[in-house]
Design a protein around this motif. Structure first.
Motif, PDB file in Angstrom:
ATOM      1  N   GLY A 298       0.749  -1.199   0.009  1.00  0.00           N
ATOM      2  CA  GLY A 298      -0.023  -0.015   0.247  1.00  0.00           C
ATOM      3  C   GLY A 298       0.880   1.293  -0.046  1.00  0.00           C
ATOM      4  N   ALA A 299       0.285   2.430  -0.094  1.00  0.00           N
ATOM      5  CA  ALA A 299       0.927   3.648  -0.034  1.00  0.00           C
ATOM      6  C   ALA A 299       1.780   3.921   1.043  1.00  0.00           C
ATOM      7  N   SER A 300       1.428   3.377   2.267  1.00  0.00           N
ATOM      8  CA  SER A 300       2.416   3.438   3.475  1.00  0.00           C
ATOM      9  C   SER A 300       3.597   2.658   3.150  1.00  0.00           C
ATOM     10  N   LEU A 301       3.821   1.852   2.372  1.00  0.00           N
ATOM     11  CA  LEU A 301       5.332   1.364   1.973  1.00  0.00           C
ATOM     12  C   LEU A 301       6.100   2.530   1.631  1.00  0.00           C
ATOM     13  N   ASP A 302       5.695   3.157   0.724  1.00  0.00           N
ATOM     14  CA  ASP A 302       6.458   4.492   0.258  1.00  0.00           C
ATOM     15  C   ASP A 302       6.759   5.228   1.321  1.00  0.00           C
ATOM     16  N   VAL A 303       5.769   5.536   1.982  1.00  0.00           N
ATOM     17  CA  VAL A 303       5.715   6.547   3.231  1.00  0.00           C
ATOM     18  C   VAL A 303       7.176   6.244   4.027  1.00  0.00           C
ATOM     19  N   LYS A 406      14.568  14.349  13.783  1.00  0.00           N
ATOM     20  CA  LYS A 406      14.483  13.155  14.398  1.00  0.00           C
ATOM     21  C   LYS A 406      13.206  12.860  14.803  1.00  0.00           C
ATOM     22  N   GLU A 407      12.575  14.031  15.106  1.00  0.00           N
ATOM     23  CA  GLU A 407      11.034  13.954  15.535  1.00  0.00           C
ATOM     24  C   GLU A 407      10.134  13.343  14.188  1.00  0.00           C
ATOM     25  N   LEU A 408      10.589  13.931  13.115  1.00  0.00           N
ATOM     26  CA  LEU A 408      10.049  13.815  11.789  1.00  0.00           C
ATOM     27  C   LEU A 408      10.065  12.502  11.463  1.00  0.00           C
ATOM     28  N   ILE A 409      11.223  11.887  11.608  1.00  0.00           N
ATOM     29  CA  ILE A 409      11.607  10.273  11.300  1.00  0.00           C
ATOM     30  C   ILE A 409      10.657   9.568  12.105  1.00  0.00           C
ATOM     31  N   ARG A 410      10.664   9.968  13.455  1.00  0.00           N
ATOM     32  CA  ARG A 410       9.906   8.907  14.500  1.00  0.00           C
ATOM     33  C   ARG A 410       8.499   8.923  14.188  1.00  0.00           C
ATOM     34  N   TRP A 411       8.015  10.145  13.613  1.00  0.00           N
ATOM     35  CA  TRP A 411       6.539  10.177  13.202  1.00  0.00           C
ATOM     36  C   TRP A 411       6.297   9.286  12.150  1.00  0.00           C
ATOM     37  N   ILE A 412       7.074   9.438  11.251  1.00  0.00           N
ATOM     38  CA  ILE A 412       6.857   8.407   9.881  1.00  0.00           C
ATOM     39  C   ILE A 412       7.241   6.869  10.316  1.00  0.00           C
ATOM     40  N   LEU A 413       8.332   6.509  10.798  1.00  0.00           N
ATOM     41  CA  LEU A 413       8.558   5.115  10.825  1.00  0.00           C
ATOM     42  C   LEU A 413       7.861   4.557  12.283  1.00  0.00           C
ATOM     43  N   GLN A 414       6.556   4.641  12.028  1.00  0.00           N
ATOM     44  CA  GLN A 414       5.788   3.839  12.982  1.00  0.00           C
ATOM     45  C   GLN A 414       5.356   2.181  12.606  1.00  0.00           C
ATOM     46  N   TYR A 415       5.558   1.427  13.417  1.00  0.00           N
ATOM     47  CA  TYR A 415       5.579   0.021  13.166  1.00  0.00           C
ATOM     48  C   TYR A 415       3.937  -0.157  12.106  1.00  0.00           C
ATOM     49  N   GLU A 416       2.935   0.326  12.946  1.00  0.00           N
ATOM     50  CA  GLU A 416       1.655   0.033  12.415  1.00  0.00           C
ATOM     51  C   GLU A 416       1.428   1.005  11.205  1.00  0.00           C
ATOM     52  N   PRO A 417       1.223   0.432   9.828  1.00  0.00           N
ATOM     53  CA  PRO A 417       0.749   1.212   8.869  1.00  0.00           C
ATOM     54  C   PRO A 417      -0.099   2.597   8.954  1.00  0.00           C
ATOM     55  N   ALA A 418      -1.235   2.103   9.542  1.00  0.00           N
ATOM     56  CA  ALA A 418      -2.214   3.102   9.763  1.00  0.00           C
ATOM     57  C   ALA A 418      -1.818   4.181  10.609  1.00  0.00           C
ATOM     58  N   ALA A 419      -0.967   4.114  11.314  1.00  0.00           N
ATOM     59  CA  ALA A 419      -0.462   5.280  12.355  1.00  0.00           C
ATOM     60  C   ALA A 419       0.514   6.270  11.585  1.00  0.00           C
ATOM     61  N   PRO A 421       2.003   9.160   8.992  1.00  0.00           N
ATOM     62  CA  PRO A 421       1.308  10.088   8.209  1.00  0.00           C
ATOM     63  C   PRO A 421       1.357   9.814   6.732  1.00  0.00           C
ATOM     64  N   THR A 422       0.267  10.521   6.071  1.00  0.00           N
ATOM     65  CA  THR A 422       0.285  10.386   4.773  1.00  0.00           C
ATOM     66  C   THR A 422       1.299  11.317   3.971  1.00  0.00           C
ATOM     67  N   THR A 423       1.530  11.085   2.737  1.00  0.00           N
ATOM     68  CA  THR A 423       2.576  12.295   2.218  1.00  0.00           C
ATOM     69  C   THR A 423       2.025  13.716   2.083  1.00  0.00           C
ATOM     70  N   ALA A 424       0.956  13.842   2.007  1.00  0.00           N
ATOM     71  CA  ALA A 424       0.126  15.262   2.275  1.00  0.00           C
ATOM     72  C   ALA A 424       0.286  15.649   3.404  1.00  0.00           C
ATOM     73  N   GLU A 425       0.462  14.771   4.663  1.00  0.00           N
ATOM     74  CA  GLU A 425       0.487  15.350   5.941  1.00  0.00           C
ATOM     75  C   GLU A 425       1.875  15.529   6.207  1.00  0.00           C
ATOM     76  N   ILE A 426       2.726  15.141   5.460  1.00  0.00           N
ATOM     77  CA  ILE A 426       4.361  15.037   5.810  1.00  0.00           C
ATOM     78  C   ILE A 426       4.633  16.214   5.107  1.00  0.00           C
ATOM     79  N   LEU A 427       4.051  16.593   4.001  1.00  0.00           N
ATOM     80  CA  LEU A 427       4.356  18.186   3.324  1.00  0.00           C
ATOM     81  C   LEU A 427       4.116  19.309   4.155  1.00  0.00           C
TER      82      LEU A 427
END
Length: 430
Positions: A298-303, A406-419, A421-427
């Motif tokens: 799913g899209a979360s793999l790219d995220v 580092k906070e950004l990386i932690r926000w993105i690299l969550q084990y649960e895909p649903a948790a 952020p989307t690409t739009a949110e990261i932007l």
């Protein structure tokens, strides 16, 4: 050795087990010479013409497992293009065609800005079969290789940290993320989101004379190989007379203010989110945990891949350096637990070799891949967290910005895909 008057035997097609080499070894870092056989690469020499003489080969740009890519001159329009020639065993509509044709139907200026454009396609018959050929806009080096061309790293000094300056890294990441967000918005996942598939845009290359761009047939400079020679001394009918060392267009690539980044290679792993494939080819170190444990896509793999690349482009080091081996999944998972912390229960239950490394209460007792050898002792190694590894790399950021990254990386690299952020949110992240 003189040539034998009898013709050489036809080599077996690609995919057929054949351990007998035909050629003397070639040391250039280019495609494997033995793959010039029925079903394989089309033999190309500099100056060759394609599509009824419309495209003239000027220079080799690169190669992959299933194609070679060349700079060609469109003699009808007076422009340069990238000519991608697939191996002939790939027949019928390709995934790359389907994805790129779909992107083109969106008729979006955003798509044109962010994704390499397919300009034309045709077929070419050669000694190894019929090859699909794609014409793309020409692009500069990949993000993976351009960093080594920056003037501050030439000449290379001992112990030099070769990485993009922070401002440049931010620009690359933002543009790549914008491209990814666009793909996701139209229902496409890239699947192989990595620096090798992010390309720099070129300057006004069409004004550059062909003589300047032409790859020289210089063996001593290693621009081409020594002549391709069969071990039996016969003249080969399926391979080119020489191989070309790739020459990306780094000298013609703006890299300071205003550089442009586009995503490329929709053929390797891209897919429609509504029609997920059974397998994708994301590089080992960028694979998300749900892909490792459950094959989820799913899209979360790219995220997830993007989160890894934030670390990599800012520090100049991969977050998860995983080597292919019998225990590559265990190697990757152990690195995940070190950098990011304990896995959720759903993953530990799915990890068949969990007990080789952790006690039932979750305590780590061994870092030896594959488990503790018989009559051996457990191995314990240093296991720095993501934040510790980031700080140790000494990125060129002030303390406050380093904390935000580092906070950004932690926000993105969550084990649960649903948790995640989307690409739009990261932007929207500062």
């Amino acid at each position: 050795m003189s040539f034998s008057p009898s013709p050489p035997p036809t080599p077996p097609p690609t995919g057929v087990l054949d351990n007998e080499p035909r050629f003397k070894a070639i040391s250039l870092p280019c495609e494997w010479i033995e793959d010039y056989r029925p079903g394989g690469y089309h033999p190309v020499t500099l100056g060759d013409l394609f599509h009824d003489g419309q495209y003239k080969v000027v220079r080799k740009l690169g190669e992959g497992s299933y194609s070679t890519v060349w700079l060609a001159q469109d003699v009808q329009q007076g422009i340069y293009v990238a000519l991608k020639i697939l191996v002939s065993e790939i027949s019928g509509p390709t995934n790359e065609e389907r994805i790129l044709d779909y992107v083109a139907t969106q008729a979006s200026p955003e798509g044109e800005r962010r994704i390499t454009r397919l300009l034309a396609e045709f077929e070419h018959k050669g000694p190894n079969g019929t090859h699909k050929c794609f014409i793309f806009e020409p692009m500069g080096p990949s993000v993976d290789t351009m960093v080594e061309e920056l003037p501050q790293f030439n000449p290379r000094m001992f112990d030099m940290k070769v990485r993009y300056p922070p401002k440049m890294a931010r620009g690359i990441l933002k543009q790549a993320l914008q491209a990814l967000a666009y793909l996701h918005s139209i229902g496409v996942a890239h699947g192989d989101f990595q620096p090798g598939n992010m390309l720099f845009g070129l300057g006004d290359i069409d004004s550059v004379p062909e003589t300047t761009l032409q790859q020289e047939q210089d063996v001593e400079a290693r621009l081409i190989s020594r002549p391709v020679e069969r071990l039996d001394g016969k003249k080969d009918l399926w391979a080119p007379p020489y191989l070309c060392n790739p020459q990306p267009l780094a000298p013609f690539t703006p890299y300071e203010n205003g550089f442009k980044i586009k995503l490329s290679d929709m053929g390797g792993a891209a897919y429609f989110l509504s029609d997920k494939p059974s397998k994708i080819i994301t590089p080992l170190g960028l694979r998300a945990p749900e892909l490792i444990f459950a094959g989820e896509k799913g899209a979360s793999l790219d995220v997830w891949s993007f989160g890894c690349l934030v670390f990599e482009l800012i520090t100049g080091q991969p977050l998860f350096c995983v080597l292919g081996s019998e225990w590559e999944d265990d190697d990757h998972i152990m690195r995940l637990t070190a950098r990011l912390g304990a896995l959720p229960d759903t993953y530990t239950k799915a990890w068949k070799t969990y007990s080789c490394y952790f006690k039932p209460d979750g305590t780590l007792f061994n870092c030896m891949l594959g488990g503790v050898p018989e009559d051996g002792d457990p191995l314990m190694l240093p296991r720095p967290t993501m934040e510790e590894a980031f700080d140790k790399a000494e990125p060129e950021l002030d303390t406050d910005e380093g904390v935000k990254v580092k906070e950004l990386i932690r926000w993105i690299l969550q084990y649960e895909p649903a948790a995640r952020p989307t690409t739009a949110e990261i932007l929207q992240h500062p």
